[in-house]
Design a protein around this motif. Structure first.
Motif, short mmCIF file in Angstrom:
data_model
loop_
_atom_site.label_atom_id
_atom_site.label_comp_id
_atom_site.label_asym_id
_atom_site.label_seq_id
_atom_site.Cartn_x
_atom_site.Cartn_y
_atom_site.Cartn_z
N ARG A 96 0.82 -1.22 0.00
CA ARG A 96 0.00 0.00 0.00
C ARG A 96 0.85 1.27 0.00
NH1 ARG A 96 -1.22 -1.00 5.95
NH2 ARG A 96 -0.49 0.88 7.03
N SER A 97 2.15 1.12 0.30
CA SER A 97 3.07 2.26 0.24
C SER A 97 3.69 2.44 -1.13
CB SER A 97 4.19 2.09 1.29
OG SER A 97 3.65 2.06 2.59
N GLY A 98 3.28 1.61 -2.08
CA GLY A 98 3.79 1.72 -3.44
C GLY A 98 5.16 1.09 -3.63
N ILE A 99 5.53 0.19 -2.70
CA ILE A 99 6.82 -0.51 -2.78
C ILE A 99 6.55 -1.99 -3.00
CG2 ILE A 99 8.95 -1.07 -1.54
CD1 ILE A 99 8.38 1.46 0.19
N PRO A 100 7.04 -2.59 -4.10
CA PRO A 100 6.80 -4.01 -4.34
C PRO A 100 7.35 -4.84 -3.18
CG PRO A 100 7.67 -2.97 -6.31
CD PRO A 100 7.79 -1.97 -5.21
N PRO A 101 6.52 -5.70 -2.57
CA PRO A 101 7.00 -6.50 -1.45
C PRO A 101 8.09 -7.50 -1.82
CG PRO A 101 4.60 -6.39 -1.44
CD PRO A 101 5.06 -5.84 -2.75
N LEU A 102 8.04 -8.03 -3.05
CA LEU A 102 9.05 -9.01 -3.45
C LEU A 102 10.31 -8.31 -3.93
CD1 LEU A 102 6.83 -11.67 -5.28
CD2 LEU A 102 7.86 -11.84 -3.00
N ARG A 103 11.45 -8.72 -3.40
CA ARG A 103 12.73 -8.09 -3.70
C ARG A 103 13.03 -8.06 -5.19
NH1 ARG A 103 15.39 -11.64 -1.63
NH2 ARG A 103 16.33 -12.62 -3.44
N ILE A 130 11.48 -11.24 0.45
CA ILE A 130 11.00 -9.89 0.69
C ILE A 130 12.14 -8.93 1.00
CG2 ILE A 130 9.53 -8.46 2.17
CD1 ILE A 130 7.80 -10.98 2.65
N PHE A 131 12.98 -9.29 1.96
CA PHE A 131 14.00 -8.37 2.45
C PHE A 131 15.25 -8.37 1.58
CE2 PHE A 131 11.83 -9.37 6.60
CZ PHE A 131 11.25 -8.11 6.74
N ASP A 132 15.92 -7.22 1.56
CA ASP A 132 17.24 -7.14 0.93
C ASP A 132 18.28 -7.79 1.83
OD1 ASP A 132 16.52 -5.61 -1.44
OD2 ASP A 132 16.18 -3.93 -0.07
N ALA A 133 18.14 -7.59 3.14
CA ALA A 133 19.06 -8.20 4.10
C ALA A 133 18.30 -8.45 5.40
CB ALA A 133 20.26 -7.30 4.35
#
Length: 547
Positions: A96-103, A130-133
């Motif tokens: 919902r923040s406009g950031i794709p959840p999948l890395r 999901i996370f970068d690190a």
């Protein structure tokens, strides 16, 4: 938005133009996030690093707490994950923040997405897509180094140099049906802070809209020597460590300037060995204290003096199993009478209510074990009734009964859990029995929550992608799993094989797998093993920390 009184001795947000701008996100409601000491600690630590500014964000936030920014305007978004179901919430927050959840779907100018918290220590695998690190372990003495590196380089790739940080793009999983066949990537360690005993760890805000209203939380200890076989907090918190009484006194002195009450927390908070000194310090500064939970095996009489003088009205105990035999099988080595005598003594010192935590669905559990929960509740009520009659005022006996969820790096990591229908059958029996006992209240989590927690707890990256898809595409979680050929029921009811590759094998816990296997077999033999003691080497952790 809650009304907050900041504790000035903490580090707070002071925005610098060139600062690395971090938003610490708790993927739950604001009330729960502000009740989390971990959120307070990380917020203060990060704001204490030169060149870093840290704001807060919660599940029910539209913009960041202090600056009023959208998430995508920060350089780094750092999630503090506590529970398995947070995977759905954090996916929703990003989406919902406009950031794709999948890395793999994030391109161009997106913030660095980091994860940390107890919910990631033991199995980061579902969260890796999901996370970068992912940061593994406790904060004090290491998280500062990690964020300074990120501040200086502005490159998430440099975090892979730390032995407790997983750089998610460096790992790949090979599957064979439902199971993990192999994992490529370096094993990372769980960081256990050696400086905790000498470090302040207390609330940074006071609010009247949290679970611990108008009080400052103080952490007394980490780890638990009992090593209950289902308890990931015990194993992940080892070795057992206590905060020095000198630091505790300074924290209580600080708290006395802001409020008259502190909340004492820890995995085994009433095991704190300096309870007499703690009692005297509380009296010295005129501060009252509440214990987050109590252990019936704790022996200090000063626990009850603190209860009396602080006016704590509810005693919270966790028998976990109704029968002594099943309780000892899960290594909770406390007989029934010890619980009743502890509760009786608490009532003698002013307590009015008792809250009890039980588990159902334990390995080898029988109908008689379930019935024993109701029998124990009845006995607790009899203990309380004597004091209620004397005072002319009835209190409550509350049972919080939840299905056991098998956790990685505990002996239960192999356990084939009860199905949802089996759990429901046991709850029907228990509810029927408890209805016959006046003044006893039963609470439980939803069956859906049990299933979702169980699947994510031992899940691999495919489970993480399915969780994201269920949020982003509006899919039923069962259907999202089926797209990967995964059966929801099998994922949590299947008994794991002794030597199979686990998704959490990306983590080096320091605890011997062979030791955990021996402990698991002893559950079915209903045999207990001793608590930790100085010089103990049985699980392998202390030896691994000395290397």
């Amino acid at each position: 938005m809650s009304s907050l009184l900041p504790i000035k001795e903490c580090h707070h947000l002071k925005l610098g133009k060139e600062d690395l701008k971090v938003c610490l996100v708790y993927p739950g409601k604001e009330r729960a996030g502000l009740s989390s000491l971990a959120v307070h600690r990380i917020y203060s630590i990060l704001n204490g690093i030169e060149g870093i500014s840290c704001d807060l964000f919660f599940e029910d936030s539209e913009v960041s707490y202090f600056l009023g920014w959208e998430l995508k305007n920060f350089d780094v978004i750092a999630f503090s994950v506590t529970y398995e179901e947070h995977i759905f919430t954090l996916s929703s927050i990003l989406h919902r923040s406009g950031i794709p959840p999948l890395r793999e779907e994030r391109k161009g100018e997106n913030p660095v997405i980091l994860g940390g918290g107890i919910g990631l220590f033991y199995n980061p695998a579902p969260f890796m897509p999901i996370f970068d690190a992912i940061y593994l372990g406790e904060a004090e003495g290491r998280i500062e180094e990690v964020f300074r590196s990120l501040r200086d380089t502005k490159r998430v790739e440099t975090l892979g140099e730390f032995d407790n940080v997983i750089l998610c793009c460096d790992y790949s999983f090979e599957y064979e049906g439902e199971r993990v066949k192999s994992i490529k990537g370096e094993k990372k360690k769980i960081f256990r802070s050696p400086i905790f005993p000498s470090t302040f760890s207390h609330s940074c805000f006071i609010s009247d809209d949290t679970a611990f209203r108008d009080m400052i939380l103080l952490e007394l200890n980490r780890g638990c020597v009992e090593k209950c076989r289902f308890c990931v907090a015990s194993y992940m918190g080892l070795p057992y460590r206590e905060k020095s009484i000198e630091v505790v006194e300074r924290e209580i002195e600080l708290a006395s300037k802001y409020t008259g009450r502190v909340g004492l927390i820890g995995a085994g908070v009433t095991d704190y060995s300096k309870m007499e000194e703690l009692y005297r310090i509380l009296r010295k500064y005129g501060v009252k204290a509440s214990f987050s939970s109590m252990k019936a095996s704790s022996t200090s009489d000063y626990i009850f003096k603190i209860i009396r003088e602080s006016g704590q009205k509810t005693v919270t105990l966790a028998p976990e199993a109704g029968s002594k035999e099943l309780r000892f099988a899960v290594n909770k080595k406390v007989p029934d009478e010890r619980y009743f005598s502890f509760a009786r003594k608490a009532f003698e010192h002013g307590a009015e209510n008792v809250k009890l935590y039980f588990l159902i669905g334990l390995p080898g559990e029988t109908e008689e074990d379930v019935r024993a929960i109701a029998s124990m509740a009845k006995e607790f009520r009899e203990v309380a009734l004597e004091f209620w009659r004397e005072r002319g005022k009835a209190g409550e006996v509350t049972l919080s009964v939840n299905p056991v969820v098998a956790k990685p790096f505990t002996p239960f990591q192999w356990y084939g859990q009860n199905s949802k229908s089996q759990i429901e059958k046991k709850f029907r029996l228990l509810s029927k029995l408890l209805r016959r006992i006046p003044g006893v209240k039963l609470t439980r989590e939803s069956p859906k929550s049990y299933v979702f927690q169980s699947v994510v707890s031992r899940g691999d990256p495919r489970v993480g992608v399915a969780a994201v898809n269920s949020v982003v595409k509006g899919l039923n979680f069962r259907k999202a799993l089926k797209e990967f050929g995964l059966d929801l029921e099998s994922l949590y009811t299947r008994e794991r094989e002794k030597d199979e590759t686990f998704p959490w094998d990306v983590v080096e816990s320091g605890i011997s797998r062979e030791y955990l296997w021996r402990e698991y077999r002893m559950v079915y033999e209903r045999r207990a093993t001793p608590t930790c003691f100085p010089g103990c080497k049985v699980c392998g952790l202390c030896a691994s920390l000395q290397k």
